[in-house]
Design an enzyme around this catalytic site. Sequence first.
Site, PDB file in Angstrom:
ATOM      1  N   TYR A  33       0.824  -1.209   0.000  1.00 49.60           N
ATOM      2  CA  TYR A  33       0.000   0.000   0.000  1.00 49.60           C
ATOM      3  C   TYR A  33       0.851   1.249   0.000  1.00 49.60           C
ATOM      4  O   TYR A  33       2.060   1.196   0.223  1.00 49.60           O
ATOM      5  CB  TYR A  33      -0.951  -0.002   1.202  1.00 49.60           C
ATOM      6  CG  TYR A  33      -0.304   0.313   2.535  1.00 49.60           C
ATOM      7  CD1 TYR A  33       0.486  -0.629   3.194  1.00 49.60           C
ATOM      8  CD2 TYR A  33      -0.475   1.560   3.145  1.00 49.60           C
ATOM      9  CE1 TYR A  33       1.069  -0.335   4.417  1.00 49.60           C
ATOM     10  CE2 TYR A  33       0.106   1.852   4.371  1.00 49.60           C
ATOM     11  CZ  TYR A  33       0.870   0.911   5.006  1.00 49.60           C
ATOM     12  OH  TYR A  33       1.459   1.201   6.207  1.00 49.60           O
ATOM     13  N   LYS A 148       6.510  -1.894   1.912  1.00 51.02           N
ATOM     14  CA  LYS A 148       5.295  -1.323   2.514  1.00 51.02           C
ATOM     15  C   LYS A 148       4.135  -2.307   2.346  1.00 51.02           C
ATOM     16  O   LYS A 148       3.215  -2.094   1.545  1.00 51.02           O
ATOM     17  CB  LYS A 148       4.986   0.056   1.924  1.00 51.02           C
ATOM     18  CG  LYS A 148       4.119   0.906   2.847  1.00 51.02           C
ATOM     19  CD  LYS A 148       4.175   2.363   2.476  1.00 51.02           C
ATOM     20  CE  LYS A 148       3.158   3.213   3.214  1.00 51.02           C
ATOM     21  NZ  LYS A 148       3.239   3.187   4.664  1.00 51.02           N
ATOM     22  N   GLU A 181      11.888   2.344  14.228  1.00 51.52           N
ATOM     23  CA  GLU A 181      10.965   3.400  13.786  1.00 51.52           C
ATOM     24  C   GLU A 181       9.693   3.308  14.601  1.00 51.52           C
ATOM     25  O   GLU A 181       9.545   2.421  15.447  1.00 51.52           O
ATOM     26  CB  GLU A 181      10.676   3.247  12.292  1.00 51.52           C
ATOM     27  CG  GLU A 181      10.020   1.927  11.937  1.00 51.52           C
ATOM     28  CD  GLU A 181       9.774   1.751  10.445  1.00 51.52           C
ATOM     29  OE1 GLU A 181       9.545   2.756   9.744  1.00 51.52           O
ATOM     30  OE2 GLU A 181       9.778   0.595   9.986  1.00 51.52           O
ATOM     31  N   LEU A 206      10.925   1.286   7.188  1.00 49.34           N
ATOM     32  CA  LEU A 206      10.355   1.789   5.941  1.00 49.34           C
ATOM     33  C   LEU A 206      11.058   3.113   5.626  1.00 49.34           C
ATOM     34  O   LEU A 206      11.139   3.984   6.492  1.00 49.34           O
ATOM     35  CB  LEU A 206       8.846   2.036   6.097  1.00 49.34           C
ATOM     36  CG  LEU A 206       8.214   2.529   4.795  1.00 49.34           C
ATOM     37  CD1 LEU A 206       8.001   1.370   3.831  1.00 49.34           C
ATOM     38  CD2 LEU A 206       6.910   3.254   5.049  1.00 49.34           C
TER      39      LEU A 206
HETATM   40  N1  PDD Z   1       2.725   5.240   7.428  1.00 50.17           N
HETATM   41  N2  PDD Z   1       7.302   3.880   9.039  1.00 50.17           N
HETATM   42  C1  PDD Z   1       6.177   3.139   8.956  1.00 50.17           C
HETATM   43  C2  PDD Z   1       6.152   1.788   9.580  1.00 50.17           C
HETATM   44  C3  PDD Z   1       5.057   3.665   8.264  1.00 50.17           C
HETATM   45  O1  PDD Z   1       3.936   2.933   8.158  1.00 50.17           O
HETATM   46  C4  PDD Z   1       5.128   4.955   7.694  1.00 50.17           C
HETATM   47  C5  PDD Z   1       3.963   5.537   6.929  1.00 50.17           C
HETATM   48  C6  PDD Z   1       6.328   5.690   7.840  1.00 50.17           C
HETATM   49  C7  PDD Z   1       6.489   7.057   7.232  1.00 50.17           C
HETATM   50  O2  PDD Z   1       6.515   6.991   5.824  1.00 50.17           O
HETATM   51  P1  PDD Z   1       6.031   8.214   4.919  1.00 50.17           P
HETATM   52  O3  PDD Z   1       6.844   9.385   5.329  1.00 50.17           O
HETATM   53  O4  PDD Z   1       6.314   7.769   3.544  1.00 50.17           O
HETATM   54  O5  PDD Z   1       4.567   8.414   5.223  1.00 50.17           O
HETATM   55  C8  PDD Z   1       7.388   5.100   8.501  1.00 50.17           C
HETATM   56  C9  PDD Z   1       1.545   5.638   6.679  1.00 50.17           C
HETATM   57  C10 PDD Z   1       1.324   7.110   6.703  1.00 50.17           C
HETATM   58  C11 PDD Z   1       0.361   4.827   7.179  1.00 50.17           C
HETATM   59  O6  PDD Z   1       0.534   3.614   7.321  1.00 50.17           O
HETATM   60  O7  PDD Z   1      -0.691   5.388   7.410  1.00 50.17           O
END
Ligand code: PDD
Length: 283
Positions: A33, A148, A181, A206
């Site tokens: 996703y 992801k 993270e 991620l």
């Molecule tokens: N989450 N780490 C994890 C485990 C994440 O699921 C996300 C993003 C991030 C940050 O990635 P980005 O800057 O590309 O949003 C780091 C999204 C927003 C979600 O699952 O809703």
Amino acid sequence: MPRVAYVNGQYVAFHQAAVHVEDRGYQFADGVYEVIAFRRRQPIDEAAHLDRLQRSLAELSIKPPMARRALQLVIRRLLARNRIDDGILYLQVTRGVARRDHGFPNAGTPPSLVMTVRRSRPVPPATMAAGVAVITIPDMRWKRPDIKAIGLLPNVLGKEAARQAGAYEAWMVDAEGHVTEGTSTNAWIVTRSGELVTSPADHSILDGVTRRTVLRLATAAGLTVRERHFSVVEAKAAAEAFLTSTTSYVLAVVSIDGAPVGDGRPGRVALQLRHAYEAGVAA
Ligand code: PDD
């Protein structure tokens, strides 16, 4: 204006949007996703999100559901149909619908593509100004969170543990005591000697799109930036901490496991990077 979802080639009323019970995403979490923010109906960092989607699909040998240009077109059409100016687009691709069997289905099975859009619920200004609390929990995910993938059970349990503890986020800690993270955000600290530190984008995290933008902004601002592992002990002794994501932007962390970080208020670097990030988004 009723919301519209995109489901496998059709634009459908949101409340009627559905996938088959034998979709492999539903049965095996066999999918990936992206979450893409948009402002004034313009996707933010769309190219980086689509690059990451392509990489996630390739890592799992899931066929891209359509060419990139076509995907961009569907995204635009969906944003136009929903008439929401500022919001979040959720995009999910799974290995498709097939008789339940762990191995891959026939090569001819089309992947499923689903997209939904919703109005953004920005972090309230008071929360932004005060900063947020995080707790730490063991990182019990599989060894490829750089993909992801939609299998997010440890993240779900971690986020709920944070809520139960009155915290905004849970920072996950690996067997070596390193903070990898957050459950849906990347983790950062500023050491007392002024180094900005975040985990390297290896297989353990991620590689956030926001993370990459903030790394760029920090370097451009002349900050000392290090992508290296850091421990919980180091985080608790840091001058500042913050987190980043598509939905949280740059958000100061003012306590870890109940102990204040620095002076317990959002730090200077976190605020500087938040302003720089917001300026970029607004532009
Ligand atoms: N989450 N780490 C994890 C485990 C994440 O699921 C996300 C993003 C991030 C940050 O990635 P980005 O800057 O590309 O949003 C780091 C999204 C927003 C979600 O699952 O809703």
